[in-house]
Design a protein around this motif. Structure first.
Motif, PDB file in Angstrom:
ATOM      1  N   ASP A 107       0.868  -1.176   0.000  1.00  0.00           N
ATOM      2  CA  ASP A 107       0.000   0.000   0.000  1.00  0.00           C
ATOM      3  C   ASP A 107       0.906   1.226   0.000  1.00  0.00           C
ATOM      4  O   ASP A 107       1.450   1.607   1.035  1.00  0.00           O
ATOM      5  N   GLU A 108       1.086   1.816  -1.175  1.00  0.00           N
ATOM      6  CA  GLU A 108       2.047   2.913  -1.312  1.00  0.00           C
ATOM      7  C   GLU A 108       1.611   4.175  -0.583  1.00  0.00           C
ATOM      8  O   GLU A 108       2.457   4.963  -0.150  1.00  0.00           O
ATOM      9  N   THR A 109       0.315   4.373  -0.404  1.00  0.00           N
ATOM     10  CA  THR A 109      -0.156   5.513   0.383  1.00  0.00           C
ATOM     11  C   THR A 109       0.235   5.322   1.840  1.00  0.00           C
ATOM     12  O   THR A 109       0.776   6.237   2.478  1.00  0.00           O
ATOM     13  N   ALA A 110       0.007   4.119   2.368  1.00  0.00           N
ATOM     14  CA  ALA A 110       0.364   3.823   3.755  1.00  0.00           C
ATOM     15  C   ALA A 110       1.876   3.828   3.948  1.00  0.00           C
ATOM     16  O   ALA A 110       2.363   4.138   5.040  1.00  0.00           O
ATOM     17  N   MET A 111       2.625   3.519   2.900  1.00  0.00           N
ATOM     18  CA  MET A 111       4.089   3.492   3.007  1.00  0.00           C
ATOM     19  C   MET A 111       4.634   4.877   3.334  1.00  0.00           C
ATOM     20  O   MET A 111       5.685   5.007   3.959  1.00  0.00           O
ATOM     21  N   LYS A 112       3.906   5.921   2.958  1.00  0.00           N
ATOM     22  CA  LYS A 112       4.333   7.285   3.261  1.00  0.00           C
ATOM     23  C   LYS A 112       4.195   7.598   4.748  1.00  0.00           C
ATOM     24  O   LYS A 112       4.727   8.587   5.228  1.00  0.00           O
ATOM     25  N   GLU A 113       3.479   6.745   5.475  1.00  0.00           N
ATOM     26  CA  GLU A 113       3.236   6.992   6.899  1.00  0.00           C
ATOM     27  C   GLU A 113       4.130   6.146   7.807  1.00  0.00           C
ATOM     28  O   GLU A 113       3.973   6.186   9.022  1.00  0.00           O
ATOM     29  N   VAL A 114       5.029   5.366   7.217  1.00  0.00           N
ATOM     30  CA  VAL A 114       5.987   4.599   8.014  1.00  0.00           C
ATOM     31  C   VAL A 114       7.372   5.194   7.793  1.00  0.00           C
ATOM     32  O   VAL A 114       7.628   5.877   6.805  1.00  0.00           O
ATOM     33  N   ASN A 115       8.268   4.920   8.728  1.00  0.00           N
ATOM     34  CA  ASN A 115       9.619   5.458   8.667  1.00  0.00           C
ATOM     35  C   ASN A 115      10.480   4.550   7.788  1.00  0.00           C
ATOM     36  O   ASN A 115      10.868   3.463   8.210  1.00  0.00           O
ATOM     37  N   VAL A 116      10.744   5.022   6.557  1.00  0.00           N
ATOM     38  CA  VAL A 116      11.519   4.249   5.581  1.00  0.00           C
ATOM     39  C   VAL A 116      12.908   4.869   5.449  1.00  0.00           C
ATOM     40  O   VAL A 116      13.045   6.081   5.280  1.00  0.00           O
ATOM     41  N   VAL A 153      25.311  -2.276   7.226  1.00  0.00           N
ATOM     42  CA  VAL A 153      25.407  -3.720   6.999  1.00  0.00           C
ATOM     43  C   VAL A 153      26.465  -4.336   7.919  1.00  0.00           C
ATOM     44  O   VAL A 153      26.227  -5.387   8.522  1.00  0.00           O
ATOM     45  N   SER A 154      27.606  -3.669   8.067  1.00  0.00           N
ATOM     46  CA  SER A 154      28.664  -4.188   8.934  1.00  0.00           C
ATOM     47  C   SER A 154      28.179  -4.341  10.362  1.00  0.00           C
ATOM     48  O   SER A 154      28.445  -5.357  11.014  1.00  0.00           O
ATOM     49  N   GLY A 155      27.488  -3.334  10.858  1.00  0.00           N
ATOM     50  CA  GLY A 155      26.958  -3.408  12.219  1.00  0.00           C
ATOM     51  C   GLY A 155      26.006  -4.575  12.392  1.00  0.00           C
ATOM     52  O   GLY A 155      26.088  -5.322  13.383  1.00  0.00           O
ATOM     53  N   ASN A 156      25.135  -4.778  11.425  1.00  0.00           N
ATOM     54  CA  ASN A 156      24.186  -5.894  11.509  1.00  0.00           C
ATOM     55  C   ASN A 156      24.884  -7.238  11.352  1.00  0.00           C
ATOM     56  O   ASN A 156      24.568  -8.195  12.059  1.00  0.00           O
ATOM     57  N   ARG A 157      25.834  -7.318  10.429  1.00  0.00           N
ATOM     58  CA  ARG A 157      26.556  -8.574  10.220  1.00  0.00           C
ATOM     59  C   ARG A 157      27.416  -8.942  11.430  1.00  0.00           C
ATOM     60  O   ARG A 157      27.681 -10.102  11.668  1.00  0.00           O
ATOM     61  N   LYS A 158      27.853  -7.932  12.170  1.00  0.00           N
ATOM     62  CA  LYS A 158      28.633  -8.181  13.389  1.00  0.00           C
ATOM     63  C   LYS A 158      27.717  -8.331  14.607  1.00  0.00           C
ATOM     64  O   LYS A 158      28.188  -8.434  15.724  1.00  0.00           O
ATOM     65  N   ASN A 159      26.406  -8.307  14.345  1.00  0.00           N
ATOM     66  CA  ASN A 159      25.394  -8.512  15.381  1.00  0.00           C
ATOM     67  C   ASN A 159      25.416  -7.423  16.455  1.00  0.00           C
ATOM     68  O   ASN A 159      25.172  -7.696  17.627  1.00  0.00           O
ATOM     69  N   ILE A 160      25.710  -6.196  16.032  1.00  0.00           N
ATOM     70  CA  ILE A 160      25.662  -5.060  16.949  1.00  0.00           C
ATOM     71  C   ILE A 160      24.204  -4.633  17.049  1.00  0.00           C
ATOM     72  O   ILE A 160      23.591  -4.240  16.054  1.00  0.00           O
ATOM     73  N   GLU A 161      23.653  -4.761  18.228  1.00  0.00           N
ATOM     74  CA  GLU A 161      22.237  -4.464  18.457  1.00  0.00           C
ATOM     75  C   GLU A 161      22.000  -2.965  18.330  1.00  0.00           C
ATOM     76  O   GLU A 161      22.742  -2.154  18.876  1.00  0.00           O
ATOM     77  N   ARG A 162      20.951  -2.604  17.607  1.00  0.00           N
ATOM     78  CA  ARG A 162      20.619  -1.188  17.482  1.00  0.00           C
ATOM     79  C   ARG A 162      19.111  -1.027  17.355  1.00  0.00           C
ATOM     80  O   ARG A 162      18.439  -1.895  16.814  1.00  0.00           O
ATOM     81  N   ASN A 163      18.646   0.058  17.857  1.00  0.00           N
ATOM     82  CA  ASN A 163      17.251   0.428  17.661  1.00  0.00           C
ATOM     83  C   ASN A 163      17.273   1.682  16.807  1.00  0.00           C
ATOM     84  O   ASN A 163      17.389   2.787  17.318  1.00  0.00           O
ATOM     85  N   ASP A 164      17.209   1.484  15.485  1.00  0.00           N
ATOM     86  CA  ASP A 164      17.362   2.611  14.571  1.00  0.00           C
ATOM     87  C   ASP A 164      16.059   3.358  14.315  1.00  0.00           C
ATOM     88  O   ASP A 164      16.054   4.399  13.693  1.00  0.00           O
ATOM     89  N   GLY A 165      14.943   2.804  14.782  1.00  0.00           N
ATOM     90  CA  GLY A 165      13.665   3.484  14.625  1.00  0.00           C
ATOM     91  C   GLY A 165      13.048   3.355  13.247  1.00  0.00           C
ATOM     92  O   GLY A 165      11.990   3.941  12.984  1.00  0.00           O
ATOM     93  N   PHE A 166      13.664   2.592  12.354  1.00  0.00           N
ATOM     94  CA  PHE A 166      13.112   2.440  11.001  1.00  0.00           C
ATOM     95  C   PHE A 166      12.061   1.342  10.985  1.00  0.00           C
ATOM     96  O   PHE A 166      12.230   0.298  11.603  1.00  0.00           O
ATOM     97  N   ASP A 167      10.980   1.593  10.245  1.00  0.00           N
ATOM     98  CA  ASP A 167       9.974   0.563  10.014  1.00  0.00           C
ATOM     99  C   ASP A 167      10.374  -0.310   8.829  1.00  0.00           C
ATOM    100  O   ASP A 167      10.124  -1.512   8.822  1.00  0.00           O
ATOM    101  N   ILE A 168      10.980   0.329   7.832  1.00  0.00           N
ATOM    102  CA  ILE A 168      11.405  -0.362   6.609  1.00  0.00           C
ATOM    103  C   ILE A 168      12.775   0.169   6.223  1.00  0.00           C
ATOM    104  O   ILE A 168      13.027   1.369   6.271  1.00  0.00           O
TER     105      ILE A 168
END
Length: 159
Positions: free
Chosen positions: A62-71, A85-100
């Protein structure tokens, strides 16, 4: 917009799975805009798990709804993408606040370069220089329930 998910089973109810595998964009539900890439993932997943049959689940976003999530979108395999990618591949935990999160896939062809970066043999500049000529497909990771709510299953294609 249509996105595809390749697996060894049909995935009609997407879920955010926390995996032991270290994935490019962290935990979430992964899709791509490339049917061919989803088909490859379906075949590979079926072989790895030794069960099921290759299945490509097709989703409408739903492209209209996609405008309402943090991409957050990485347009290319640049410095910011490499650090993420490096942080994720090294399993560094983060809460980046992104929905997508959207961006290039660190695939089998890119992993030798990224491994040399992790080992300290390549610096960021050399790593990016070696990654840029590669034609990397995209990946979308839906990281929250809010993000998953904008997906609708259109069909499942069994191989």
């Amino acid at each position: 917009m249509l996105l595809y998910h390749g697996s060894n089973v049909a995935v009609e109810t997407p879920q955010i799975l926390n995996s032991d595998r270290k994935l490019d964009f962290g935990s979430g539900f992964y899709l791509t805009s490339s049917y061919e890439q989803a088909e490859r993932w379906a075949i590979l997943t079926t072989k790895r798990r030794g069960s099921g049959s290759p299945a490509i689940t097709v989703y409408e976003v739903d492209e209209t709804a996609m405008k309402e999530v943090n991409v957050h979108q990485f347009d290319q395999a640049g410095y910011e993408w490499l650090r993420y990618v490096s942080g994720n591949r090294k399993n560094i935990e983060r809460n980046d606040g992104f929905d997508i999160v959207v961006g290039p896939v660190a695939n089998d062809r890119t992993m030798p370069v990224i491994s040399l970066y992790f080992a300290g043999i390549y610096d960021e500049e050399e790593t990016i220089k070696r990654l840029l000529p590669q034609k990397l497909r995209d990946q979308y990771v839906f990281k929250t329930e809010k993000a998953l709510s904008i997906l609708t299953v259109k069909e499942v294609i069994l191989k």
